[in-house]
Design a protein around this motif. Structure first.
Motif, PDB file in Angstrom:
ATOM      1  N   LEU A 237      45.711  33.590  56.030  1.00 51.12           N
ATOM      2  CA  LEU A 237      46.860  34.291  56.386  1.00 51.12           C
ATOM      3  C   LEU A 237      47.736  34.227  55.346  1.00 51.12           C
ATOM      4  O   LEU A 237      48.229  35.585  54.710  1.00 51.12           O
ATOM      5  CB  LEU A 237      47.641  33.829  57.759  1.00 51.12           C
ATOM      6  CG  LEU A 237      46.870  34.178  58.890  1.00 51.12           C
ATOM      7  CD1 LEU A 237      47.833  33.849  60.121  1.00 51.12           C
ATOM      8  CD2 LEU A 237      46.837  35.820  59.052  1.00 51.12           C
ATOM      9  N   ASP A 238      48.245  33.158  54.637  1.00 49.17           N
ATOM     10  CA  ASP A 238      48.966  33.063  53.665  1.00 49.17           C
ATOM     11  C   ASP A 238      48.413  33.824  52.219  1.00 49.17           C
ATOM     12  O   ASP A 238      48.933  34.446  51.667  1.00 49.17           O
ATOM     13  CB  ASP A 238      49.345  31.723  53.148  1.00 49.17           C
ATOM     14  CG  ASP A 238      50.209  31.425  52.212  1.00 49.17           C
ATOM     15  OD1 ASP A 238      51.568  31.916  52.144  1.00 49.17           O
ATOM     16  OD2 ASP A 238      49.955  31.224  50.965  1.00 49.17           O
ATOM     17  N   ALA A 239      46.866  33.799  52.238  1.00 45.64           N
ATOM     18  CA  ALA A 239      46.311  34.333  51.089  1.00 45.64           C
ATOM     19  C   ALA A 239      46.625  35.807  51.259  1.00 45.64           C
ATOM     20  O   ALA A 239      46.679  36.543  49.977  1.00 45.64           O
ATOM     21  CB  ALA A 239      44.875  33.720  50.780  1.00 45.64           C
ATOM     22  N   VAL A 240      46.393  36.359  52.364  1.00 41.28           N
ATOM     23  CA  VAL A 240      46.318  37.787  52.631  1.00 41.28           C
ATOM     24  C   VAL A 240      47.785  38.308  52.260  1.00 41.28           C
ATOM     25  O   VAL A 240      48.053  39.302  51.529  1.00 41.28           O
ATOM     26  CB  VAL A 240      46.254  38.285  54.104  1.00 41.28           C
ATOM     27  CG1 VAL A 240      46.517  39.577  54.402  1.00 41.28           C
ATOM     28  CG2 VAL A 240      44.579  37.938  54.392  1.00 41.28           C
ATOM     29  N   ALA A 241      48.809  37.534  52.636  1.00 39.53           N
ATOM     30  CA  ALA A 241      50.267  37.639  52.444  1.00 39.53           C
ATOM     31  C   ALA A 241      50.557  37.763  50.935  1.00 39.53           C
ATOM     32  O   ALA A 241      51.175  38.970  50.281  1.00 39.53           O
ATOM     33  CB  ALA A 241      51.130  36.789  52.884  1.00 39.53           C
ATOM     34  N   ARG A 242      49.949  36.819  49.986  1.00 39.47           N
ATOM     35  CA  ARG A 242      50.010  36.834  48.604  1.00 39.47           C
ATOM     36  C   ARG A 242      49.468  37.887  48.143  1.00 39.47           C
ATOM     37  O   ARG A 242      49.906  38.618  46.936  1.00 39.47           O
ATOM     38  CB  ARG A 242      49.362  35.542  48.174  1.00 39.47           C
ATOM     39  CG  ARG A 242      50.233  34.395  48.319  1.00 39.47           C
ATOM     40  CD  ARG A 242      50.040  32.928  47.696  1.00 39.47           C
ATOM     41  NE  ARG A 242      48.867  32.652  48.472  1.00 39.47           N
ATOM     42  CZ  ARG A 242      47.749  32.073  48.130  1.00 39.47           C
ATOM     43  NH1 ARG A 242      47.403  32.655  46.704  1.00 39.47           N
ATOM     44  NH2 ARG A 242      46.772  31.591  48.658  1.00 39.47           N
ATOM     45  N   ALA A 243      48.303  38.202  48.311  1.00 39.05           N
ATOM     46  CA  ALA A 243      47.405  39.555  47.864  1.00 39.05           C
ATOM     47  C   ALA A 243      48.236  40.671  48.074  1.00 39.05           C
ATOM     48  O   ALA A 243      48.206  41.665  47.394  1.00 39.05           O
ATOM     49  CB  ALA A 243      46.037  39.595  48.387  1.00 39.05           C
ATOM     50  N   LEU A 244      48.865  41.062  49.237  1.00 35.85           N
ATOM     51  CA  LEU A 244      49.657  42.226  49.752  1.00 35.85           C
ATOM     52  C   LEU A 244      50.908  42.219  48.692  1.00 35.85           C
ATOM     53  O   LEU A 244      51.222  43.467  48.395  1.00 35.85           O
ATOM     54  CB  LEU A 244      50.030  42.054  51.032  1.00 35.85           C
ATOM     55  CG  LEU A 244      49.004  42.438  52.401  1.00 35.85           C
ATOM     56  CD1 LEU A 244      49.548  42.069  53.582  1.00 35.85           C
ATOM     57  CD2 LEU A 244      48.541  44.013  51.857  1.00 35.85           C
ATOM     58  N   TYR A 245      51.351  41.059  48.515  1.00 35.28           N
ATOM     59  CA  TYR A 245      52.687  41.179  47.521  1.00 35.28           C
ATOM     60  C   TYR A 245      52.412  41.283  46.257  1.00 35.28           C
ATOM     61  O   TYR A 245      52.732  42.023  45.626  1.00 35.28           O
ATOM     62  CB  TYR A 245      53.405  39.568  47.637  1.00 35.28           C
ATOM     63  CG  TYR A 245      54.349  39.429  46.680  1.00 35.28           C
ATOM     64  CD1 TYR A 245      55.593  39.822  47.139  1.00 35.28           C
ATOM     65  CD2 TYR A 245      54.478  38.772  45.543  1.00 35.28           C
ATOM     66  CE1 TYR A 245      56.701  39.459  46.211  1.00 35.28           C
ATOM     67  CE2 TYR A 245      55.269  38.724  44.711  1.00 35.28           C
ATOM     68  CZ  TYR A 245      56.670  38.941  44.856  1.00 35.28           C
ATOM     69  OH  TYR A 245      57.750  39.013  44.163  1.00 35.28           O
ATOM     70  N   ARG A 247      49.794  43.124  45.317  1.00 33.32           N
ATOM     71  CA  ARG A 247      49.112  44.590  45.319  1.00 33.32           C
ATOM     72  C   ARG A 247      50.540  45.684  45.273  1.00 33.32           C
ATOM     73  O   ARG A 247      50.613  46.557  44.763  1.00 33.32           O
ATOM     74  CB  ARG A 247      48.343  44.832  46.618  1.00 33.32           C
ATOM     75  CG  ARG A 247      47.991  46.311  46.830  1.00 33.32           C
ATOM     76  CD  ARG A 247      47.209  46.951  45.924  1.00 33.32           C
ATOM     77  NE  ARG A 247      46.863  48.300  46.094  1.00 33.32           N
ATOM     78  CZ  ARG A 247      47.585  49.298  45.825  1.00 33.32           C
ATOM     79  NH1 ARG A 247      48.803  49.330  45.397  1.00 33.32           N
ATOM     80  NH2 ARG A 247      47.268  50.561  46.019  1.00 33.32           N
ATOM     81  N   TRP A 248      51.424  45.421  46.273  1.00 31.78           N
ATOM     82  CA  TRP A 248      52.608  46.483  46.135  1.00 31.78           C
ATOM     83  C   TRP A 248      53.912  45.978  45.671  1.00 31.78           C
ATOM     84  O   TRP A 248      54.465  47.061  45.403  1.00 31.78           O
ATOM     85  CB  TRP A 248      52.801  46.366  47.929  1.00 31.78           C
ATOM     86  CG  TRP A 248      51.622  46.914  48.803  1.00 31.78           C
ATOM     87  CD1 TRP A 248      50.972  46.044  49.609  1.00 31.78           C
ATOM     88  CD2 TRP A 248      51.299  48.052  48.803  1.00 31.78           C
ATOM     89  NE1 TRP A 248      50.087  46.989  50.081  1.00 31.78           N
ATOM     90  CE2 TRP A 248      50.168  48.265  49.771  1.00 31.78           C
ATOM     91  CE3 TRP A 248      51.920  49.497  48.262  1.00 31.78           C
ATOM     92  CZ2 TRP A 248      49.690  49.618  49.873  1.00 31.78           C
ATOM     93  CZ3 TRP A 248      51.050  50.559  48.617  1.00 31.78           C
ATOM     94  CH2 TRP A 248      49.977  50.572  49.642  1.00 31.78           C
ATOM     95  N   SER A 249      53.929  45.025  45.131  1.00 30.66           N
ATOM     96  CA  SER A 249      55.122  44.771  44.092  1.00 30.66           C
ATOM     97  C   SER A 249      54.766  44.516  42.761  1.00 30.66           C
ATOM     98  O   SER A 249      55.651  44.488  42.031  1.00 30.66           O
ATOM     99  CB  SER A 249      55.751  43.545  44.812  1.00 30.66           C
ATOM    100  OG  SER A 249      55.088  42.225  44.528  1.00 30.66           O
ATOM    101  N   HIS A 250      53.393  44.543  42.502  1.00 29.38           N
ATOM    102  CA  HIS A 250      53.146  44.536  40.950  1.00 29.38           C
ATOM    103  C   HIS A 250      53.572  43.354  40.442  1.00 29.38           C
ATOM    104  O   HIS A 250      53.666  43.167  39.194  1.00 29.38           O
ATOM    105  CB  HIS A 250      53.407  45.923  40.254  1.00 29.38           C
ATOM    106  CG  HIS A 250      53.092  47.173  41.077  1.00 29.38           C
ATOM    107  ND1 HIS A 250      51.691  47.578  41.163  1.00 29.38           N
ATOM    108  CD2 HIS A 250      53.898  47.920  41.437  1.00 29.38           C
ATOM    109  CE1 HIS A 250      51.902  48.654  41.967  1.00 29.38           C
ATOM    110  NE2 HIS A 250      53.008  48.965  42.073  1.00 29.38           N
ATOM    111  N   ALA A 251      53.498  42.118  41.207  1.00 27.01           N
ATOM    112  CA  ALA A 251      53.947  40.916  40.679  1.00 27.01           C
ATOM    113  C   ALA A 251      52.557  40.103  40.101  1.00 27.01           C
ATOM    114  O   ALA A 251      51.562  40.218  40.606  1.00 27.01           O
ATOM    115  CB  ALA A 251      54.525  39.973  41.665  1.00 27.01           C
ATOM    116  N   PRO A 252      53.057  39.463  38.810  1.00 22.73           N
ATOM    117  CA  PRO A 252      51.885  38.705  38.292  1.00 22.73           C
ATOM    118  C   PRO A 252      51.469  37.302  39.189  1.00 22.73           C
ATOM    119  O   PRO A 252      52.383  36.971  40.011  1.00 22.73           O
ATOM    120  CB  PRO A 252      52.360  38.205  36.875  1.00 22.73           C
ATOM    121  CG  PRO A 252      53.935  38.274  37.172  1.00 22.73           C
ATOM    122  CD  PRO A 252      54.123  39.549  38.134  1.00 22.73           C
ATOM    123  N   GLY A 253      50.329  37.064  39.068  1.00 24.01           N
ATOM    124  CA  GLY A 253      49.904  35.825  39.628  1.00 24.01           C
ATOM    125  C   GLY A 253      49.918  35.973  41.170  1.00 24.01           C
ATOM    126  O   GLY A 253      49.944  35.230  42.325  1.00 24.01           O
TER     127      GLY A 253
END
Length: 253
Positions: A237-245, A247-253
């Motif tokens: 679940l945390d990995a999905v949340a990080r991927a969404l972040y 994807r949608w915030s264009h944050a590196p890492g």
């Protein structure tokens, strides 16, 4: 130059070290037989493989994930609008911050008896407790996002005579999305921790219920397997949340 696989290899190494410490602890402090043997990595992994072959396990997982989704949705419905208002008004922030900080510091689990008395046994008190736990990181991060918006963006919307809806939908919401997603990731971590004790409120399905069931049946290797599975699902679940972040915030890492 960092090799693309290096973070994965280091992470895998950390997990292997954790399992090694588990095995070492059992070897040093356990008798290797009787009750202690049921908590060993070997017995736990064998029970986990057996559990993964049972259809009932996936129903418990589905019920728990559904509760997480409902609790998170309720927290978003409350936290994002309140965060937008608090972030946009300094007076409202001054008026609400003491109350919000007071409520935020109350453990959601301390509301369990009250929630059951008022709402009865079932999903309703669980939804309330999960939403109460998740709303604060979403609200506070949304408010921080509004305060960190570039004032020139808002000046530009006023100079273009943009409506309030256009300003909200095209400037404010995209500008605070990264902060909201940070709040969502923090909320998911809190929800996953709070979920298991909440599912011990007399419900008949869910991961927390299944933990109690294994204890009552004295199936301790299954209990450890469930603990391990809860950790794996929380990690996913945390990995999905990080991927969404990302994807949608264009944050590196």
């Amino acid at each position: 130059m960092k090799h693309p696989a290096q973070p994965w290899l280091l992470g895998l190494g950390g997990l292997l070290l954790l399992f090694g410490l588990w095995w070492l602890g059992m070897a040093l402090f356990g008798s290797g037989e009787g009750l202690t043997a049921l908590f060993s990595p070997q017995a736990t992994l064998a029970s986990l493989v057996e559990l993964l072959g049972r259809a009932e396990l996936y129903e418990h997982i589905r019920v728990s994930l559904q509760r997480i989704l409902v609790g998170l949705s309720l927290a978003l419905l409350v936290g994002v609008p309140l965060g937008l208002l608090v972030g946009a008004s300094r007076k409202l922030e001054w008026a609400t911050t003491p109350a919000f900080q007071f409520l935020r510091m109350i453990s959601p689990l301390s509301w369990m008896p009250i929630a059951v008395m008022l709402m009865g046994v079932g999903d309703q008190p669980i939804y309330f407790l999960l939403a109460f736990a998740a709303v604060w990181p979403i609200l506070l991060n949304t408010a921080a996002g509004v305060k960190n918006l570039d004032p020139r963006w808002l000046q530009l919307t006023r100079s273009l005579s943009a409506t309030r809806w256009e300003t909200l939908s095209r400037v404010i919401l995209p500008g605070v999305l990264g902060h909201v997603l940070t709040g969502v990731r923090l909320a998911i971590g809190i929800l996953w921790i709070v979920l298991v004790p909440c599912e011990m409120l007399g419900v008949s399905a869910g991961l927390g219920y299944y933990i109690l069931d294994t204890r009552d049946r004295l199936a301790y290797s299954e209990l450890m397997a469930m603990v391990l599975l809860i950790g794996v699902l929380g990690f996913c679940l945390d990995a999905v949340a990080r991927a969404l972040y990302r994807r949608w915030s264009h944050a590196p890492g």
